[in-house]
Write an enzyme that holds these catalytic residues in place. Structure first.
Site, PDB file in Angstrom:
ATOM      1  N   LYS A 180      44.004  40.983  97.265  1.00 56.64           N
ATOM      2  CA  LYS A 180      43.655  39.802  96.475  1.00 56.64           C
ATOM      3  C   LYS A 180      44.720  38.696  96.610  1.00 56.64           C
ATOM      4  CE  LYS A 180      40.955  42.341  93.014  1.00 56.64           C
ATOM      5  NZ  LYS A 180      40.779  42.588  91.555  1.00 56.64           N
TER       6      LYS A 180
ATOM      7  N   TYR B 188      30.649  40.411  91.893  1.00 58.79           N
ATOM      8  CA  TYR B 188      31.004  40.694  90.495  1.00 58.79           C
ATOM      9  C   TYR B 188      29.806  40.503  89.565  1.00 58.79           C
ATOM     10  CZ  TYR B 188      35.987  40.986  91.740  1.00 58.79           C
ATOM     11  OH  TYR B 188      37.209  41.360  92.264  1.00 58.79           O
TER      12      TYR B 188
ATOM     13  N   ASN C  28      45.703  41.885  90.072  1.00 58.99           N
ATOM     14  CA  ASN C  28      46.070  43.293  90.243  1.00 58.99           C
ATOM     15  C   ASN C  28      46.110  43.733  91.709  1.00 58.99           C
ATOM     16  OD1 ASN C  28      43.347  43.258  90.673  1.00 58.99           O
ATOM     17  ND2 ASN C  28      42.810  44.629  88.991  1.00 58.99           N
TER      18      ASN C  28
ATOM     19  N   HIS D  26      41.333  45.174  95.432  1.00 63.64           N
ATOM     20  CA  HIS D  26      40.008  45.668  95.023  1.00 63.64           C
ATOM     21  C   HIS D  26      39.675  46.862  95.896  1.00 63.64           C
ATOM     22  CE1 HIS D  26      35.648  45.768  94.268  1.00 63.64           C
ATOM     23  NE2 HIS D  26      35.592  46.079  95.553  1.00 63.64           N
TER      24      HIS D  26
ATOM     25  N   GLU E 256      29.073  46.235  99.253  1.00 62.51           N
ATOM     26  CA  GLU E 256      30.216  45.380  99.612  1.00 62.51           C
ATOM     27  C   GLU E 256      30.405  45.299 101.132  1.00 62.51           C
ATOM     28  OE1 GLU E 256      32.464  46.387  95.381  1.00 62.51           O
ATOM     29  OE2 GLU E 256      33.339  47.136  97.247  1.00 62.51           O
TER      30      GLU E 256
HETATM   31  N1  UDP Z   1      39.322  41.667  85.484  1.00 62.37           N
HETATM   32  C1  UDP Z   1      39.782  40.595  84.739  1.00 62.37           C
HETATM   33  N2  UDP Z   1      39.920  40.755  83.377  1.00 62.37           N
HETATM   34  C2  UDP Z   1      39.607  41.929  82.746  1.00 62.37           C
HETATM   35  C3  UDP Z   1      39.128  43.009  83.534  1.00 62.37           C
HETATM   36  C4  UDP Z   1      38.996  42.833  84.894  1.00 62.37           C
HETATM   37  O1  UDP Z   1      40.050  39.529  85.275  1.00 62.37           O
HETATM   38  O2  UDP Z   1      39.751  42.022  81.510  1.00 62.37           O
HETATM   39  C5  UDP Z   1      39.205  41.499  86.950  1.00 62.37           C
HETATM   40  C6  UDP Z   1      40.249  42.309  87.723  1.00 62.37           C
HETATM   41  O3  UDP Z   1      40.726  41.529  88.826  1.00 62.37           O
HETATM   42  C7  UDP Z   1      39.430  43.505  88.172  1.00 62.37           C
HETATM   43  C8  UDP Z   1      38.059  42.893  88.425  1.00 62.37           C
HETATM   44  O4  UDP Z   1      37.920  41.943  87.375  1.00 62.37           O
HETATM   45  O5  UDP Z   1      39.978  44.144  89.318  1.00 62.37           O
HETATM   46  C9  UDP Z   1      36.907  43.869  88.376  1.00 62.37           C
HETATM   47  O6  UDP Z   1      36.950  44.561  87.138  1.00 62.37           O
HETATM   48  P1  UDP Z   1      36.674  46.134  87.056  1.00 62.37           P
HETATM   49  O7  UDP Z   1      36.609  46.489  85.607  1.00 62.37           O
HETATM   50  O8  UDP Z   1      35.482  46.466  87.900  1.00 62.37           O
HETATM   51  O9  UDP Z   1      38.006  46.763  87.637  1.00 62.37           O
HETATM   52  P2  UDP Z   1      38.334  47.489  89.025  1.00 62.37           P
HETATM   53  O10 UDP Z   1      37.101  48.228  89.471  1.00 62.37           O
HETATM   54  O11 UDP Z   1      38.760  46.404  89.987  1.00 62.37           O
HETATM   55  O12 UDP Z   1      39.478  48.413  88.695  1.00 62.37           O
END
Ligand code: UDP
Ligand code: MG
Length: 141
Positions: free
Chosen positions: A9, A49, A112, A115, A126
């Protein structure tokens, strides 16, 4: 063999962590079968998303994800989906243990570092959103 989609990212790209993150997967014997450095189109992110589109963070997440090019990759290996998610660590980088990619290179719950596809269904969706069949290398092994 299983395939999973990984995106490095914008936060990790802008700090110069692409090589260090790739090395984590190579160390675990995953094979890179496709890769491109690209800025994600807005409509692709709407699909990507889709399950988060009602969330309060959706707009901010999208603008973060288009703020720089991202490094999109397809990695292959045994149980790749589950094992790669484990290497990434939990979503919130502030809670991710050291030694995980998010724990070592991420900043917070949004920025974070990485992905990784959540399950089979996400991995194939994807893969189709990013890669054309001829962009994928079929290694013999
Ligand atoms: N995200 C965010 N705020 C939140 C939770 C998630 O901006 O409170 C973003 C973060 O970059 C995350 C992505 O949305 O990786 C997708 O969320 P998901 O819960 O699917 O997490 P992941 O599968 O990436 O661990
Ligand atoms: Mg997810």
């Amino acid at each position: 063999m299983e395939r999973t989609v990984v995106l490095i990212k914008p936060d990790a790209v802008s700090k110069g962590f692409i090589g260090k993150i790739i090395a984590r997967f190579e160390k675990e014997d995953f094979l890179l079968i496709a890769a491109k450095f690209m800025r994600l189109p807005d409509d692709l992110l709407d699909d990507w998303y889709e399950h988060h589109k009602e969330k309060p963070f959706f707009a901010e997440l999208k603008s973060f994800m288009i703020s720089t090019p991202i490094m999109a990759m397809l990695w292959e290996g045994k149980d790749a989906i589950k094992r790669v998610r484990k290497l990434c660590g939990p979503t919130d980088a502030t809670k991710a243990p050291k030694g995980t990619i998010r724990g070592d290179y991420g900043e917070d719950v949004q920025r974070n570092a990485i992905h990784a596809s959540e399950d089979d269904h996400a991995a194939s969706k994807e893969m189709d959103l990013i890669f054309l069949p001829h962009e994928i290398q079929e290694w013999k092994r």
